[in-house]
Design a protein around this motif. Structure first.
Motif, PDB file in Angstrom:
ATOM      1  N   TYR A  87       0.783  -1.218  -0.426  1.00 40.34           N
ATOM      2  CA  TYR A  87      -0.098   0.113  -0.106  1.00 40.34           C
ATOM      3  C   TYR A  87       1.200   1.625  -0.120  1.00 40.34           C
ATOM      4  O   TYR A  87       0.139   2.153  -0.037  1.00 40.34           O
ATOM      5  CB  TYR A  87      -0.992   0.061   1.398  1.00 40.34           C
ATOM      6  N   GLY A  88       2.375   1.638  -0.311  1.00 47.02           N
ATOM      7  CA  GLY A  88       2.888   2.317   0.119  1.00 47.02           C
ATOM      8  C   GLY A  88       3.733   3.064   1.827  1.00 47.02           C
ATOM      9  O   GLY A  88       2.642   2.259   2.361  1.00 47.02           O
ATOM     10  N   ASP A  89       4.359   3.614   1.343  1.00 48.18           N
ATOM     11  CA  ASP A  89       5.466   4.110   2.863  1.00 48.18           C
ATOM     12  C   ASP A  89       4.056   5.109   3.780  1.00 48.18           C
ATOM     13  O   ASP A  89       4.777   4.634   4.706  1.00 48.18           O
ATOM     14  CB  ASP A  89       6.777   4.715   2.094  1.00 48.18           C
ATOM     15  N   LYS A  90       3.069   5.200   3.628  1.00 51.71           N
ATOM     16  CA  LYS A  90       2.175   6.145   4.316  1.00 51.71           C
ATOM     17  C   LYS A  90       1.620   4.537   5.395  1.00 51.71           C
ATOM     18  O   LYS A  90       1.174   5.160   6.584  1.00 51.71           O
ATOM     19  CB  LYS A  90       1.564   7.018   3.644  1.00 51.71           C
ATOM     20  N   ALA A  91       1.390   4.200   4.720  1.00 50.82           N
ATOM     21  CA  ALA A  91       0.278   3.144   5.503  1.00 50.82           C
ATOM     22  C   ALA A  91       1.234   2.474   6.674  1.00 50.82           C
ATOM     23  O   ALA A  91       0.547   1.979   7.193  1.00 50.82           O
ATOM     24  CB  ALA A  91      -0.744   2.166   4.558  1.00 50.82           C
ATOM     25  N   GLY A  92       2.547   2.009   5.998  1.00 47.68           N
ATOM     26  CA  GLY A  92       3.136   1.710   6.745  1.00 47.68           C
ATOM     27  C   GLY A  92       3.640   2.016   8.533  1.00 47.68           C
ATOM     28  O   GLY A  92       3.599   1.579   9.286  1.00 47.68           O
ATOM     29  N   GLU A  93       4.172   3.306   7.742  1.00 48.02           N
ATOM     30  CA  GLU A  93       4.145   4.702   9.194  1.00 48.02           C
ATOM     31  C   GLU A  93       3.121   4.299  10.232  1.00 48.02           C
ATOM     32  O   GLU A  93       2.656   4.156  10.842  1.00 48.02           O
ATOM     33  CB  GLU A  93       4.381   5.961   8.755  1.00 48.02           C
ATOM     34  N   GLN A  94       1.777   4.907   9.259  1.00 46.43           N
ATOM     35  CA  GLN A  94       0.185   4.570   9.758  1.00 46.43           C
ATOM     36  C   GLN A  94       0.277   3.047  10.695  1.00 46.43           C
ATOM     37  O   GLN A  94      -0.208   3.086  11.908  1.00 46.43           O
ATOM     38  CB  GLN A  94      -0.938   4.847   9.234  1.00 46.43           C
ATOM     39  N   PHE A  95       0.910   1.908  10.288  1.00 44.51           N
ATOM     40  CA  PHE A  95       0.262   0.763  10.596  1.00 44.51           C
ATOM     41  C   PHE A  95       1.383   0.571  12.163  1.00 44.51           C
ATOM     42  O   PHE A  95       0.881   0.516  13.076  1.00 44.51           O
ATOM     43  CB  PHE A  95       0.796   0.128   9.881  1.00 44.51           C
ATOM     44  N   THR A  96       2.615   1.607  11.804  1.00 42.78           N
ATOM     45  CA  THR A  96       3.400   1.664  13.192  1.00 42.78           C
ATOM     46  C   THR A  96       2.721   2.120  13.832  1.00 42.78           C
ATOM     47  O   THR A  96       2.474   1.776  15.467  1.00 42.78           O
ATOM     48  CB  THR A  96       5.112   1.571  12.879  1.00 42.78           C
ATOM     49  N   GLY A  97       2.431   3.690  14.144  1.00 44.58           N
ATOM     50  CA  GLY A  97       2.141   3.904  15.065  1.00 44.58           C
ATOM     51  C   GLY A  97       0.422   3.463  15.409  1.00 44.58           C
ATOM     52  O   GLY A  97       0.557   3.489  16.356  1.00 44.58           O
ATOM     53  N   LEU A  98      -0.528   2.504  14.666  1.00 47.57           N
ATOM     54  CA  LEU A  98      -2.083   1.956  15.837  1.00 47.57           C
ATOM     55  C   LEU A  98      -0.491   1.032  16.627  1.00 47.57           C
ATOM     56  O   LEU A  98      -1.813   0.650  17.314  1.00 47.57           O
ATOM     57  CB  LEU A  98      -2.556   1.776  14.375  1.00 47.57           C
ATOM     58  N   VAL A  99       0.578   0.173  15.401  1.00 48.02           N
ATOM     59  CA  VAL A  99       0.656  -0.593  16.704  1.00 48.02           C
ATOM     60  C   VAL A  99       0.638  -0.310  17.794  1.00 48.02           C
ATOM     61  O   VAL A  99       0.366  -0.681  18.961  1.00 48.02           O
ATOM     62  CB  VAL A  99       1.198  -1.479  15.773  1.00 48.02           C
ATOM     63  N   ALA A 100       1.248   0.561  18.251  1.00 39.82           N
ATOM     64  CA  ALA A 100       1.907   1.371  19.470  1.00 39.82           C
ATOM     65  C   ALA A 100       0.852   1.875  20.228  1.00 39.82           C
ATOM     66  O   ALA A 100       1.238   1.493  21.558  1.00 39.82           O
ATOM     67  CB  ALA A 100       2.928   2.762  19.017  1.00 39.82           C
ATOM     68  N   GLU A 101      -0.003   2.481  19.652  1.00 36.08           N
ATOM     69  CA  GLU A 101      -1.098   2.889  20.633  1.00 36.08           C
ATOM     70  C   GLU A 101      -1.971   1.978  20.426  1.00 36.08           C
ATOM     71  O   GLU A 101      -2.068   1.457  21.786  1.00 36.08           O
ATOM     72  CB  GLU A 101      -2.064   3.880  19.361  1.00 36.08           C
ATOM     73  N   ALA A 102      -1.956   1.094  19.978  1.00 37.36           N
ATOM     74  CA  ALA A 102      -2.667  -0.182  20.829  1.00 37.36           C
ATOM     75  C   ALA A 102      -2.416  -0.982  21.359  1.00 37.36           C
ATOM     76  O   ALA A 102      -2.330  -1.551  23.132  1.00 37.36           O
ATOM     77  CB  ALA A 102      -3.443  -1.456  19.355  1.00 37.36           C
TER      78      ALA A 102
END
Length: 136
Positions: A87-102
């Motif tokens: 999906y591209g770099d932006k999606a990967g960064e968003q995933f990392t942020g969501l994982v940290a938040e979770a």
């Protein structure tokens, strides 16, 4: 594309936030289910030997807090890379942020649950003391 890691959580049929107690219970159930000595035909016995090796490997990593931490970090990195590739770099960064938040929410709720268990236990102790005092 890089090497895909085995998903030890899937092998033990637990989620990534499973406690050590849950991991141990899952291990015991699966080790018994797939133990080669408990299989009645040779084909099942051979398949069980391979499955039991995977179960033991998964348990060895996930039951050791240091190894599990390293494994989780690498598994998250791999998932992020897969998302970036798809999906591209932006999606990967968003995933990392969501994982940290979770993970932060998970720690918060686990702490609250532990506090509630302690409070409940203390309440029961006080009630038992009162019952003993009332009998005297």
């Amino acid at each position: 594309r890089g090497y895909l890691m085995k998903n030890y959580y899937e092998i033990l049929q637990v989620n990534e936030n499973a406690s050590q107690e849950i991991i141990e219970k899952a291990y015991k159930v699966l080790a018994k289910k797939y133990h080669p000595d408990l299989q009645n035909d040779m084909k099942k016995k051979e398949l069980s030997e391979d499955k039991l090796k995977q179960i033991n490997e998964a348990y060895d990593i996930l039951s050791d807090s240091f190894l599990r931490g390293q494994y989780d970090t690498e598994l998250q990195r791999q998932k992020e890379e897969e998302i970036k590739a798809k999906y591209g770099d932006k999606a990967g960064e968003q995933f990392t942020g969501l994982v940290a938040e979770a993970k932060g929410l998970d720690k918060f709720y686990n702490k609250k649950i532990s506090e509630e268990k302690v409070a409940h236990k203390n309440m029961i102790i006080k009630q038992n003391k009162r019952k003993k005092e009332d009998k005297i």
